[in-house]
Enzyme design. Structure first.
Site, PDB file in Angstrom:
ATOM      1  N   ASP A 152      -8.738  -3.958  -6.353  1.00 22.99           N
ATOM      2  CA  ASP A 152      -8.268  -3.388  -5.095  1.00 22.99           C
ATOM      3  C   ASP A 152      -8.955  -2.043  -4.886  1.00 22.99           C
ATOM      4  OD1 ASP A 152      -6.747  -2.018  -3.085  1.00 22.99           O
ATOM      5  OD2 ASP A 152      -5.004  -3.264  -3.534  1.00 22.99           O
TER       6      ASP A 152
ATOM      7  N   HIS B  56      -7.535  -5.637  -0.902  1.00 27.39           N
ATOM      8  CA  HIS B  56      -6.376  -4.758  -0.878  1.00 27.39           C
ATOM      9  C   HIS B  56      -5.095  -5.560  -0.694  1.00 27.39           C
ATOM     10  CE1 HIS B  56      -3.994  -1.254  -0.411  1.00 27.39           C
ATOM     11  NE2 HIS B  56      -3.959  -1.235   0.909  1.00 27.39           N
TER      12      HIS B  56
ATOM     13  N   SER C 128       0.834  -1.194   0.000  1.00 26.89           N
ATOM     14  CA  SER C 128       0.000   0.000   0.000  1.00 26.89           C
ATOM     15  C   SER C 128       0.876   1.256   0.000  1.00 26.89           C
ATOM     16  CB  SER C 128      -0.927  -0.081   1.223  1.00 26.89           C
ATOM     17  OG  SER C 128      -2.034   0.743   1.096  1.00 26.89           O
TER      18      SER C 128
END
Length: 516
Positions: free
Chosen positions: A458, A486, A231
């Site tokens: 995502d 995610h 991320s």
């Protein structure tokens, strides 16, 4: 993290979804706590002080003293400069936690779960078992809390009660009065952060954190940095590669952020990402029994929007003395979209809201997102660090006409979720420190192959961003996971696991364009 309203940019740690799926909230390790064994870095891990910037040699050459802090972990505290532009500005502390390699050791593997503001210590404690067995055999896996985050020298803003109120506020940003109120709220938050954090607040940018990672690499005894970032952690890893391409070893960037887009483009992309993830949930829910949403997928999306709108007009009561505002309802819905394993919790929350007019499960989920404990305290400073880091890395326009135009475009693309992603310029309009000046080439020329992983649906880091990062990096190699949720490594399939493990352990670069 999500960019909702005052939050000016993106993302959140994948440990959020993993923990929520099993209803666990990760807790950190207090580095330096009394333990059974204290030892320096150990044989083969003497500091590597070569490459230290002038004036910072002592930081690169420091010994790392590890203390047992859990049955399977060791913790340490290291010093870092307050400012990488002034060696005399003072010091801060960074907290580390590691698991030792169980076999022949390659070196250390630094991990970062995202945020910005996510705790690498919490990630390692909660998710160490999701790493491949060969990776755990071959590396000392090191989680760390970046500067400004949690157990490292941290950003501080409000006390718990004031923070609770701040995170629950609703505002009608379509009106001048609502915009003014939201702007005043953001300005008060910024003022509190400056007052309670001091000069650190101007030194928590991603570039400074990447320089910390190079110092950690040296102190841990490695000639190259091996790194696994999720991320926002992909931005941190790509920044490192740009600053230190000749020291970038085996880097894996999962759930990537395109380094070429600005804050407004991030908000728009993420709004669409969450809209698409919600549509996937609605379709799945309606295909099964006992779904609280009826009719077509479009009908179901409108019913979710109705839940959100009713929370603004009449906040949902709970089984305690708190109510669920629209902002909290949004957090409660959005947090479940990070992993499809959490969709059943969303169904439970929507069923309560639609059929009982109550919001206890929505509140539980919102509190989980915000790291709020049942007693009203907060387990982490993720909100504070998120804002502080983003306001040094990105700024959206705070011109009212520009914000309204951008917000309208977002809502057109994401009619159910989009209203929570506009007006990001309010967040940093009164921030007391300027943007950090970039010192590196986004393409990271000269770096070894860097593996970039994207998940096709995502919500928090849309797939096109991973495509963009792989394209922006001269040595980027794109690996695709076809699925929901995610990030991919540790939560998807053997194809992803094998590709990453073979790269980290054997140096085998996956085929560019590999799809799993």
């Amino acid at each position: 993290m999500i960019s909702a309203r005052r939050r000016s940019s993106v993302v959140r740690s994948p440990v959020l979804a993993a923990s929520l799926a099993v209803l666990l909230v990760a807790t950190g390790c207090t580095a330096g706590a009394p333990g059974k064994d204290q030892s320096p870095a150990g044989e083969g891990t003497a500091p590597v002080d070569a490459g230290a910037p002038e004036g910072f040699e002592s930081f690169y050459g420091q010994d790392v003293v590890w203390t047992e802090c859990r049955s399977d972990f060791e913790c340490a505290t290291v010093a870092a400069p307050l400012s990488w532009s002034d060696p005399d500005a003072g010091e801060i502390e960074l907290e580390l936690m590691r698991t030792r390699a169980t076999g022949d050791k390659i070196g250390s593997l630094l991990v970062n779960p995202g945020g910005p503001g996510g705790s690498g210590i919490s990630y390692l404690e909660a998710a160490a078992g999701s790493l491949g067995e060969r990776v755990r055999e071959s590396y000392d896996v090191v989680g760390f809390d970046p500067r400004g985050v949690r157990s490292s020298t941290e950003v501080a803003c409000y006390d718990d009660a004031a923070k609770d109120e701040y995170l629950s506020e609703d505002a009608d940003l379509s009106t001048d009065e609502g915009l003014e109120a939201a702007g005043e709220s953001s300005a008060a938050w910024a003022e509190a952060c400056a007052e309670n954090t001091g000069e650190l607040l101007g030194n928590v940018d991603t570039q400074s954190a990447a320089k910390d990672m190079d110092m950690l690499r040296a102190a841990l005894g490695d000639d190259e940095l091996h790194y696994l970032g999720f991320s926002y952690g992909t931005s941190l890893g790509a920044t490192y590669a740009g600053l230190f391409p000749d020291r970038a070893g085996r880097l894996v960037l999962d759930g990537a952020i395109d380094p070429r887009i600005d804050s407004a483009e991030m908000s728009a992309g993420q709004a669409v990402g969450f809209e698409n993830a919600l549509r996937a949930y609605v379709g799945d829910c309606q295909a099964g029994p006992d779904c609280p949403l009826s009719g077509s997928v479009d009908d179901g999306m409108q019913q979710v929007r109705t839940v959100l709108d009713q929370a603004y007009d009449r906040p949902y009561p709970t089984d305690g003395d708190r109510v669920v505002t629209q902002t909290l309802a949004f957090y409660g819905i959005a947090v479940t979209l990070y992993d499809e394993q959490s969709w059943s919790l969303l169904s439970q929350a929507l069923d309560e809201a639609i059929n009982s007019g109550t919001g206890s499960t929505l509140l539980f989920l919102a509190d989980f997102y915000n790291d709020r404990n049942a007693d009203g305290s907060f387990a982490t400073n993720s909100t504070e660090a998120f804002t502080a880091i983003n306001c040094l890395d990105y700024r959206s326009s705070d011109d009212v006409d520009v914000m309204r135009e951008e917000a309208a475009a977002i809502e057109e693309q994401a009619p159910t979720m989009g209203s929570f992603f506009g007006y990001g310029g309010l967040t940093c309009a009164a921030w007391p420190y300027p943007l950090a000046e970039r010192e590196y080439d986004l393409a990271a020329p000269g770096a070894a192959p860097i593996v970039v992983i994207g998940t096709t649906n995502d919500p928090a880091t849309p797939y096109v961003w991973s495509e963009g990062m792989a394209e922006a990096l001269d040595s980027g190699v794109l690996v695709t996971y076809e699925g929901e949720g995610h990030t991919a490594y540790g939560r998807s399939n053997d194809c992803i696991m094998d590709a990453v493990d073979d790269f980290l352990v054997d140096g085998t670069v996956p085929e560019d364009g590999l799809t799993c």
